[in-house]
Write a protein that holds these residues in place. Structure first.
Motif, PDB file in Angstrom:
ATOM      1  N   VAL A 181       0.814  -1.201   0.055  1.00 15.41           N
ATOM      2  CA  VAL A 181       0.118  -0.061  -0.014  1.00 15.41           C
ATOM      3  C   VAL A 181       0.781   1.204   0.052  1.00 15.41           C
ATOM      4  O   VAL A 181       0.768   2.334  -0.912  1.00 15.41           O
ATOM      5  CB  VAL A 181      -0.906   0.035   1.171  1.00 15.41           C
ATOM      6  N   SER A 182       1.913   1.027   0.705  1.00 10.72           N
ATOM      7  CA  SER A 182       2.964   2.365   0.893  1.00 10.72           C
ATOM      8  C   SER A 182       3.714   2.641  -0.570  1.00 10.72           C
ATOM      9  O   SER A 182       3.798   3.607  -0.942  1.00 10.72           O
ATOM     10  CB  SER A 182       3.974   2.110   1.910  1.00 10.72           C
ATOM     11  N   MET A 183       3.751   1.544  -1.266  1.00  5.75           N
ATOM     12  CA  MET A 183       4.592   1.826  -2.571  1.00  5.75           C
ATOM     13  C   MET A 183       3.320   2.294  -3.562  1.00  5.75           C
ATOM     14  O   MET A 183       3.740   3.199  -4.334  1.00  5.75           O
ATOM     15  CB  MET A 183       4.868   0.250  -3.065  1.00  5.75           C
ATOM     16  N   VAL A 184       2.220   1.828  -3.277  1.00  5.44           N
ATOM     17  CA  VAL A 184       1.130   2.274  -4.431  1.00  5.44           C
ATOM     18  C   VAL A 184       0.951   3.748  -4.030  1.00  5.44           C
ATOM     19  O   VAL A 184       0.805   4.662  -5.145  1.00  5.44           O
ATOM     20  CB  VAL A 184      -0.127   1.653  -3.971  1.00  5.44           C
ATOM     21  N   ARG A 185       1.024   4.197  -2.799  1.00  8.96           N
ATOM     22  CA  ARG A 185       0.717   5.607  -2.215  1.00  8.96           C
ATOM     23  C   ARG A 185       2.074   6.450  -2.905  1.00  8.96           C
ATOM     24  O   ARG A 185       1.684   7.593  -3.329  1.00  8.96           O
ATOM     25  CB  ARG A 185       0.687   5.697  -0.851  1.00  8.96           C
ATOM     26  N   ARG A 186       3.078   5.839  -2.762  1.00  8.42           N
ATOM     27  CA  ARG A 186       4.187   6.749  -3.173  1.00  8.42           C
ATOM     28  C   ARG A 186       4.298   6.804  -4.757  1.00  8.42           C
ATOM     29  O   ARG A 186       4.418   7.966  -5.449  1.00  8.42           O
ATOM     30  CB  ARG A 186       5.771   5.925  -2.915  1.00  8.42           C
ATOM     31  N   GLU A 187       3.911   5.783  -5.611  1.00  8.50           N
ATOM     32  CA  GLU A 187       3.623   5.868  -6.829  1.00  8.50           C
ATOM     33  C   GLU A 187       2.667   6.979  -7.263  1.00  8.50           C
ATOM     34  O   GLU A 187       2.798   7.674  -8.343  1.00  8.50           O
ATOM     35  CB  GLU A 187       3.315   4.668  -7.420  1.00  8.50           C
ATOM     36  N   LEU A 188       1.556   7.048  -6.640  1.00  6.42           N
ATOM     37  CA  LEU A 188       0.244   7.848  -6.731  1.00  6.42           C
ATOM     38  C   LEU A 188       0.888   9.393  -6.451  1.00  6.42           C
ATOM     39  O   LEU A 188       0.427  10.279  -7.320  1.00  6.42           O
ATOM     40  CB  LEU A 188      -0.994   7.712  -5.710  1.00  6.42           C
ATOM     41  N   GLN A 189       1.756   9.537  -5.317  1.00  3.23           N
ATOM     42  CA  GLN A 189       2.098  10.948  -5.010  1.00  3.23           C
ATOM     43  C   GLN A 189       3.031  11.461  -6.313  1.00  3.23           C
ATOM     44  O   GLN A 189       3.036  12.362  -7.025  1.00  3.23           O
ATOM     45  CB  GLN A 189       3.170  10.803  -3.826  1.00  3.23           C
ATOM     46  N   GLN A 190       3.897  10.469  -7.000  1.00  2.54           N
ATOM     47  CA  GLN A 190       4.601  10.717  -8.301  1.00  2.54           C
ATOM     48  C   GLN A 190       3.802  11.296  -9.416  1.00  2.54           C
ATOM     49  O   GLN A 190       4.131  12.063 -10.179  1.00  2.54           O
ATOM     50  CB  GLN A 190       5.543   9.564  -8.577  1.00  2.54           C
ATOM     51  N   LEU A 191       2.908  10.388  -9.541  1.00  2.00           N
ATOM     52  CA  LEU A 191       1.860  10.708 -10.742  1.00  2.00           C
ATOM     53  C   LEU A 191       1.327  12.158 -10.520  1.00  2.00           C
ATOM     54  O   LEU A 191       1.300  12.863 -11.468  1.00  2.00           O
ATOM     55  CB  LEU A 191       0.797   9.637 -10.929  1.00  2.00           C
ATOM     56  N   GLN A 192       0.684  12.438  -9.373  1.00  2.00           N
ATOM     57  CA  GLN A 192       0.153  13.852  -8.893  1.00  2.00           C
ATOM     58  C   GLN A 192       1.162  14.818  -9.266  1.00  2.00           C
ATOM     59  O   GLN A 192       0.599  16.078  -9.723  1.00  2.00           O
ATOM     60  CB  GLN A 192      -0.325  13.820  -7.686  1.00  2.00           C
ATOM     61  N   ALA A 193       2.343  14.541  -8.740  1.00  2.00           N
ATOM     62  CA  ALA A 193       3.422  15.572  -8.867  1.00  2.00           C
ATOM     63  C   ALA A 193       3.659  15.924 -10.271  1.00  2.00           C
ATOM     64  O   ALA A 193       3.955  17.162 -10.839  1.00  2.00           O
ATOM     65  CB  ALA A 193       4.522  15.383  -8.271  1.00  2.00           C
ATOM     66  N   GLN A 194       3.709  14.972 -11.063  1.00  2.00           N
ATOM     67  CA  GLN A 194       3.666  14.947 -12.563  1.00  2.00           C
ATOM     68  C   GLN A 194       2.818  15.861 -13.338  1.00  2.00           C
ATOM     69  O   GLN A 194       2.881  16.679 -14.235  1.00  2.00           O
ATOM     70  CB  GLN A 194       4.134  13.708 -13.367  1.00  2.00           C
ATOM     71  N   ASP A 195       1.490  15.435 -12.751  1.00  2.00           N
ATOM     72  CA  ASP A 195       0.395  16.197 -13.353  1.00  2.00           C
ATOM     73  C   ASP A 195       0.299  17.518 -13.034  1.00  2.00           C
ATOM     74  O   ASP A 195      -0.289  18.396 -13.775  1.00  2.00           O
ATOM     75  CB  ASP A 195      -0.881  15.307 -12.824  1.00  2.00           C
ATOM     76  N   ALA A 196       0.751  17.908 -11.946  1.00  2.00           N
ATOM     77  CA  ALA A 196       0.567  19.381 -11.479  1.00  2.00           C
ATOM     78  C   ALA A 196       1.747  20.175 -12.229  1.00  2.00           C
ATOM     79  O   ALA A 196       1.422  21.466 -12.408  1.00  2.00           O
ATOM     80  CB  ALA A 196       0.991  19.038 -10.039  1.00  2.00           C
ATOM     81  N   ARG A 197       2.742  19.737 -12.806  1.00  3.27           N
ATOM     82  CA  ARG A 197       3.633  20.262 -13.691  1.00  3.27           C
ATOM     83  C   ARG A 197       3.133  20.999 -14.913  1.00  3.27           C
ATOM     84  O   ARG A 197       2.276  20.500 -15.538  1.00  3.27           O
ATOM     85  CB  ARG A 197       4.820  19.400 -14.010  1.00  3.27           C
TER      86      ARG A 197
END
Length: 67
Positions: A51-67
């Motif tokens: 779950v932590s791994m999925v959460r980290r991957e989600l955070q990276q996707l959101q950061a990329q989306d915010a750019r």
């Protein structure tokens, strides 16, 4: 990182990345309900390390989306 933790990460990262992408792809569709929906989806997953791994991957996707 212990060898067993590193091995777990190595084995499950592709699946965690795919799961995060699946969750993230629903963001536009679900809009304001997305955060609650993602929380419920994450709650249903396991084990906690995954779950932590999925959460980290989600955070990276959101950061990329915010750019």
């Amino acid at each position: 990182m212990s060898s067993t933790r590193a091995e777990f990460h190595r084995q499950h990262l592709p699946q965690a990345s795919a799961e995060a992408r699946r969750l993230f792809e629903r963001k536009a569709e679900l809009r304001g309900a997305w955060l609650n929906w993602v929380a419920a989806q994450l709650y249903a997953l396991g084990p906690a390390e995954y779950v932590s791994m999925v959460r980290r991957e989600l955070q990276q996707l959101q950061a990329q989306d915010a750019r």
